[in-house]
Design a protein around this motif. Structure first.
Motif, PDB file in Angstrom:
ATOM      1  N   LEU A 289      43.562 -10.037 -16.506  1.00 13.38           N
ATOM      2  CA  LEU A 289      44.820  -9.294 -16.435  1.00 13.38           C
ATOM      3  C   LEU A 289      44.698  -7.781 -16.554  1.00 13.38           C
ATOM      4  O   LEU A 289      45.508  -7.057 -15.985  1.00 13.38           O
ATOM      5  N   THR A 290      43.721  -7.311 -17.308  1.00 10.62           N
ATOM      6  CA  THR A 290      43.668  -5.875 -17.564  1.00 10.62           C
ATOM      7  C   THR A 290      43.270  -5.109 -16.316  1.00 10.62           C
ATOM      8  O   THR A 290      42.446  -5.571 -15.527  1.00 10.62           O
ATOM      9  N   LYS A 291      43.876  -3.970 -16.151  1.00  8.12           N
ATOM     10  CA  LYS A 291      43.552  -3.086 -15.032  1.00  8.12           C
ATOM     11  C   LYS A 291      42.680  -1.927 -15.494  1.00  8.12           C
ATOM     12  O   LYS A 291      42.248  -1.106 -14.698  1.00  8.12           O
ATOM     13  N   LYS A 292      42.431  -1.850 -16.793  1.00 11.00           N
ATOM     14  CA  LYS A 292      41.653  -0.763 -17.378  1.00 11.00           C
ATOM     15  C   LYS A 292      40.481  -1.354 -18.162  1.00 11.00           C
ATOM     16  O   LYS A 292      40.464  -2.544 -18.466  1.00 11.00           O
ATOM     17  N   PRO A 293      39.516  -0.514 -18.515  1.00 15.73           N
ATOM     18  CA  PRO A 293      38.410  -1.021 -19.331  1.00 15.73           C
ATOM     19  C   PRO A 293      38.929  -1.605 -20.647  1.00 15.73           C
ATOM     20  O   PRO A 293      39.929  -1.141 -21.192  1.00 15.73           O
ATOM     21  N   PHE A 294      38.244  -2.628 -21.123  1.00 16.83           N
ATOM     22  CA  PHE A 294      38.569  -3.202 -22.422  1.00 16.83           C
ATOM     23  C   PHE A 294      37.292  -3.261 -23.246  1.00 16.83           C
ATOM     24  O   PHE A 294      36.207  -2.977 -22.748  1.00 16.83           O
ATOM     25  N   VAL A 295      37.422  -3.560 -24.523  1.00 18.90           N
ATOM     26  CA  VAL A 295      36.278  -3.488 -25.428  1.00 18.90           C
ATOM     27  C   VAL A 295      36.166  -4.744 -26.292  1.00 18.90           C
ATOM     28  O   VAL A 295      37.141  -5.446 -26.517  1.00 18.90           O
ATOM     29  N   ALA A 296      34.946  -4.955 -26.756  1.00 17.32           N
ATOM     30  CA  ALA A 296      34.665  -5.908 -27.834  1.00 17.32           C
ATOM     31  C   ALA A 296      34.076  -5.031 -28.938  1.00 17.32           C
ATOM     32  O   ALA A 296      32.879  -4.746 -28.937  1.00 17.32           O
TER      33      ALA A 296
ATOM     34  N   PHE B  52      14.225   2.706 -25.291  1.00  9.14           N
ATOM     35  CA  PHE B  52      15.459   3.390 -24.927  1.00  9.14           C
ATOM     36  C   PHE B  52      15.181   4.891 -24.833  1.00  9.14           C
ATOM     37  O   PHE B  52      14.475   5.453 -25.670  1.00  9.14           O
ATOM     38  N   THR B  53      15.763   5.541 -23.851  1.00  7.55           N
ATOM     39  CA  THR B  53      15.609   6.990 -23.703  1.00  7.55           C
ATOM     40  C   THR B  53      16.618   7.701 -24.605  1.00  7.55           C
ATOM     41  O   THR B  53      17.572   7.086 -25.088  1.00  7.55           O
ATOM     42  N   GLU B  54      16.412   9.000 -24.791  1.00  8.50           N
ATOM     43  CA  GLU B  54      17.364   9.805 -25.567  1.00  8.50           C
ATOM     44  C   GLU B  54      18.763   9.706 -24.950  1.00  8.50           C
ATOM     45  O   GLU B  54      19.753   9.580 -25.663  1.00  8.50           O
ATOM     46  N   GLY B  55      18.825   9.794 -23.630  1.00  6.87           N
ATOM     47  CA  GLY B  55      20.110   9.708 -22.943  1.00  6.87           C
ATOM     48  C   GLY B  55      20.796   8.376 -23.157  1.00  6.87           C
ATOM     49  O   GLY B  55      22.023   8.314 -23.324  1.00  6.87           O
ATOM     50  N   GLU B  56      20.023   7.293 -23.145  1.00  7.30           N
ATOM     51  CA  GLU B  56      20.599   5.970 -23.381  1.00  7.30           C
ATOM     52  C   GLU B  56      21.106   5.846 -24.817  1.00  7.30           C
ATOM     53  O   GLU B  56      22.179   5.272 -25.056  1.00  7.30           O
ATOM     54  N   ILE B  57      20.372   6.382 -25.755  1.00  6.15           N
ATOM     55  CA  ILE B  57      20.796   6.330 -27.159  1.00  6.15           C
ATOM     56  C   ILE B  57      22.078   7.139 -27.349  1.00  6.15           C
ATOM     57  O   ILE B  57      22.983   6.712 -28.077  1.00  6.15           O
ATOM     58  N   GLU B  58      22.195   8.261 -26.679  1.00  9.01           N
ATOM     59  CA  GLU B  58      23.432   9.054 -26.746  1.00  9.01           C
ATOM     60  C   GLU B  58      24.612   8.246 -26.199  1.00  9.01           C
ATOM     61  O   GLU B  58      25.711   8.285 -26.750  1.00  9.01           O
ATOM     62  N   LYS B  59      24.379   7.513 -25.113  1.00  5.77           N
ATOM     63  CA  LYS B  59      25.443   6.659 -24.571  1.00  5.77           C
ATOM     64  C   LYS B  59      25.863   5.612 -25.588  1.00  5.77           C
ATOM     65  O   LYS B  59      27.054   5.375 -25.793  1.00  5.77           O
ATOM     66  N   ILE B  60      24.888   4.983 -26.213  1.00  5.71           N
ATOM     67  CA  ILE B  60      25.177   3.954 -27.212  1.00  5.71           C
ATOM     68  C   ILE B  60      25.871   4.554 -28.426  1.00  5.71           C
ATOM     69  O   ILE B  60      26.831   3.982 -28.961  1.00  5.71           O
ATOM     70  N   ALA B  61      25.403   5.714 -28.872  1.00  6.87           N
ATOM     71  CA  ALA B  61      25.908   6.330 -30.093  1.00  6.87           C
ATOM     72  C   ALA B  61      27.367   6.770 -29.970  1.00  6.87           C
ATOM     73  O   ALA B  61      28.130   6.626 -30.929  1.00  6.87           O
ATOM     74  N   TYR B  62      27.755   7.316 -28.803  1.00  9.41           N
ATOM     75  CA  TYR B  62      29.139   7.788 -28.702  1.00  9.41           C
ATOM     76  C   TYR B  62      29.664   7.945 -27.275  1.00  9.41           C
ATOM     77  O   TYR B  62      30.861   7.805 -27.037  1.00  9.41           O
ATOM     78  N   GLN B  63      28.800   8.206 -26.314  1.00  3.80           N
ATOM     79  CA  GLN B  63      29.303   8.536 -24.981  1.00  3.80           C
ATOM     80  C   GLN B  63      30.033   7.386 -24.300  1.00  3.80           C
ATOM     81  O   GLN B  63      31.060   7.598 -23.641  1.00  3.80           O
ATOM     82  N   ASN B  64      29.512   6.170 -24.425  1.00  7.27           N
ATOM     83  CA  ASN B  64      30.164   5.036 -23.770  1.00  7.27           C
ATOM     84  C   ASN B  64      31.556   4.790 -24.346  1.00  7.27           C
ATOM     85  O   ASN B  64      32.517   4.557 -23.599  1.00  7.27           O
ATOM     86  N   ALA B  65      31.673   4.845 -25.658  1.00  7.34           N
ATOM     87  CA  ALA B  65      32.987   4.645 -26.285  1.00  7.34           C
ATOM     88  C   ALA B  65      33.946   5.767 -25.896  1.00  7.34           C
ATOM     89  O   ALA B  65      35.124   5.523 -25.591  1.00  7.34           O
ATOM     90  N   ARG B  66      33.452   6.989 -25.890  1.00  6.85           N
ATOM     91  CA  ARG B  66      34.289   8.131 -25.507  1.00  6.85           C
ATOM     92  C   ARG B  66      34.776   7.981 -24.061  1.00  6.85           C
ATOM     93  O   ARG B  66      35.932   8.268 -23.739  1.00  6.85           O
ATOM     94  N   ARG B  67      33.910   7.499 -23.178  1.00 12.15           N
ATOM     95  CA  ARG B  67      34.285   7.286 -21.774  1.00 12.15           C
ATOM     96  C   ARG B  67      35.419   6.272 -21.668  1.00 12.15           C
ATOM     97  O   ARG B  67      36.386   6.488 -20.942  1.00 12.15           O
ATOM     98  N   VAL B  68      35.309   5.162 -22.397  1.00 13.25           N
ATOM     99  CA  VAL B  68      36.355   4.151 -22.349  1.00 13.25           C
ATOM    100  C   VAL B  68      37.689   4.724 -22.842  1.00 13.25           C
ATOM    101  O   VAL B  68      38.732   4.504 -22.220  1.00 13.25           O
ATOM    102  N   ILE B  69      37.655   5.468 -23.926  1.00 14.57           N
ATOM    103  CA  ILE B  69      38.878   6.079 -24.437  1.00 14.57           C
ATOM    104  C   ILE B  69      39.497   6.967 -23.370  1.00 14.57           C
ATOM    105  O   ILE B  69      40.698   6.885 -23.091  1.00 14.57           O
ATOM    106  N   ALA B  70      38.696   7.802 -22.739  1.00 13.34           N
ATOM    107  CA  ALA B  70      39.207   8.710 -21.700  1.00 13.34           C
ATOM    108  C   ALA B  70      39.743   7.917 -20.504  1.00 13.34           C
ATOM    109  O   ALA B  70      40.797   8.264 -19.945  1.00 13.34           O
ATOM    110  N   ASP B  71      39.058   6.846 -20.115  1.00 12.59           N
ATOM    111  CA  ASP B  71      39.494   6.051 -18.963  1.00 12.59           C
ATOM    112  C   ASP B  71      40.808   5.321 -19.215  1.00 12.59           C
ATOM    113  O   ASP B  71      41.620   5.145 -18.312  1.00 12.59           O
ATOM    114  N   VAL B  72      41.018   4.888 -20.443  1.00 12.30           N
ATOM    115  CA  VAL B  72      42.230   4.144 -20.771  1.00 12.30           C
ATOM    116  C   VAL B  72      43.420   5.082 -20.979  1.00 12.30           C
ATOM    117  O   VAL B  72      44.544   4.774 -20.597  1.00 12.30           O
ATOM    118  N   LEU B  73      43.150   6.237 -21.582  1.00 12.13           N
ATOM    119  CA  LEU B  73      44.247   7.195 -21.793  1.00 12.13           C
ATOM    120  C   LEU B  73      44.678   7.775 -20.467  1.00 12.13           C
ATOM    121  O   LEU B  73      45.735   8.145 -20.193  1.00 12.13           O
TER     122      LEU B  73
END
Length: 162
Positions: free
Chosen positions: A32-39, A141-162
């Motif tokens: 049903l969702t049209k936007k990213p969702f999270v677990a 894991f690369t530095e860039g991947e760790i940055e994604k895991i640490a905060y970037q991926n969550a920040r992206r989802v927040i921005a995409d949903v807002l």
């Protein structure tokens, strides 16, 4: 009502979290969702037996919709041994690797659940997160991947949903 709530949440810019849903509820959200969702605090069922962990198919569906799974640090989410009560860094890294392999690096995040767990922890709080990140580096894991895991991926989802 729940299905209507998902549609309304999308319209309002609210993030839908599936960590406490049944498997059926997960698939309703995915459909049903049209936007990213999270677990926000769920791991991989292939590695840990907890019913709130995600199957490989769920991980792919979450990733396909731009969502993230936040690694839960609770011992009962980490292994198939229900009597094991230690949250080991090696198990956290294994779940990160599995999520990355099944859904891509963009679906991996941190969920910790520090406020809701009671077990022995190798990473006892945010001030020790570097221990996990060091282990991730050693696992490839690369530095860039760790940055994604640490905060970037969550920040992206927040921005995409807002």
């Amino acid at each position: 009502f729940g299905k209507d709530a998902i549609v309304c949440m999308n319209e309002l810019g609210m993030i839908v979290d599936v960590s406490h849903l049944s498997d059926g509820g997960f698939w309703d959200v995915a459909e049903l969702t049209k936007k990213p969702f999270v677990a926000t605090h769920s791991n991989c069922r292939a590695l840990g037996v907890h019913q709130r962990n995600l199957t490989d198919e769920m991980i792919r569906a979450l990733a396909d919709r731009g969502g993230v799974a936040g690694i839960n640090f609770a011992s009962q989410f980490l292994t198939k041994d229900v009597n094991y009560h230690v949250s080991r860094i090696s198990d956290l890294v294994a779940h990160a690797c599995h999520l990355k392999n099944k859904g891509g690096i963009e679906c991996v995040a941190l969920g910790t659940d520090f406020d809701g767990i009671s077990c022995e922890l190798e990473v006892t709080g945010p001030d020790q997160m570097y221990l996990l990140f060091d282990a991730m580096k050693k696992a490839g894991f690369t530095e860039g991947e760790i940055e994604k895991i640490a905060y970037q991926n969550a920040r992206r989802v927040i921005a995409d949903v807002l």
